[in-house]
Design a protein around this motif. Structure first.
Motif, PDB file in Angstrom:
ATOM      1  N   LEU A  86     -44.023  -2.301 -48.810  1.00 35.93           N
ATOM      2  CA  LEU A  86     -43.118  -1.220 -49.196  1.00 35.93           C
ATOM      3  C   LEU A  86     -41.970  -1.099 -48.204  1.00 35.93           C
ATOM      4  CD1 LEU A  86     -42.479   1.091 -51.106  1.00 35.93           C
ATOM      5  CD2 LEU A  86     -43.996   2.536 -49.759  1.00 35.93           C
ATOM      6  N   LEU A 110     -38.112  -1.696 -49.152  1.00 34.81           N
ATOM      7  CA  LEU A 110     -37.133  -0.652 -48.863  1.00 34.81           C
ATOM      8  C   LEU A 110     -36.051  -1.194 -47.930  1.00 34.81           C
ATOM      9  CD1 LEU A 110     -36.409   2.292 -49.444  1.00 34.81           C
ATOM     10  CD2 LEU A 110     -37.688   2.922 -47.402  1.00 34.81           C
ATOM     11  N   LEU A 134     -38.008   6.518 -49.958  1.00 31.22           N
ATOM     12  CA  LEU A 134     -38.776   6.516 -51.190  1.00 31.22           C
ATOM     13  C   LEU A 134     -39.648   7.774 -51.155  1.00 31.22           C
ATOM     14  CD1 LEU A 134     -39.390   4.955 -53.769  1.00 31.22           C
ATOM     15  CD2 LEU A 134     -41.285   3.876 -52.550  1.00 31.22           C
ATOM     16  N   LEU A 154     -39.023  -2.355 -55.655  1.00 29.37           N
ATOM     17  CA  LEU A 154     -39.979  -1.433 -55.029  1.00 29.37           C
ATOM     18  C   LEU A 154     -41.193  -1.167 -55.929  1.00 29.37           C
ATOM     19  CD1 LEU A 154     -37.508   1.114 -53.460  1.00 29.37           C
ATOM     20  CD2 LEU A 154     -39.201  -0.222 -52.196  1.00 29.37           C
TER      21      LEU A 154
END
Length: 117
Positions: free
Chosen positions: A5, A9, A23, A115
């Motif tokens: 993640l 990102l 996020l 994502l």
């Protein structure tokens, strides 16, 4: 060690003029990941909720896709990402002088897809 993640990102920072991204869970406001300057994204959930409520009252149909708040120096972009369960918000700070907002939105939408993979 960076999670997948964080890596995904991090890809958002390749967008010209983008200084930070987050996020965020659209319901709880919990930030799952942040990178760079996300100071303008702190109230993204509240802003999205206000926009959804006002649009609904105005008779606008359909789901909220994005919100762009423009200040003298930056664009604060919030994209809603649909998924199973609560939606996510991809929030980004984009420098007005260093980017074209149309290109930034296109890049952010592409990164949003990454994502969710």
């Amino acid at each position: 060690m960076l999670s997948s993640l964080d890596v995904a990102l991090g890809g958002t920072l390749t967008t010209q003029g983008l200084s930070g991204a987050a996020l965020v869970d659209a319901v709880t406001g919990l930030a799952y990941a942040t990178l760079g300057d996300v100071s303008g994204s702190q109230d993204a959930c509240e802003t999205a909720d206000i926009a959804r409520t006002r649009l609904h009252r105005a008779g606008v149909e359909g789901e909220l896709e994005s919100i762009i708040v423009t200040t003298a120096t930056q664009h604060l972009v919030t994209l809603q990402m649909e998924r199973t369960g609560d939606p996510l918000l991809l929030c980004a700070n984009v420098d007005r002088d260093r980017t074209n907002i149309t290109w930034a939105l296109r890049d952010l939408a592409r990164h949003a897809d990454d994502l969710l993979r």
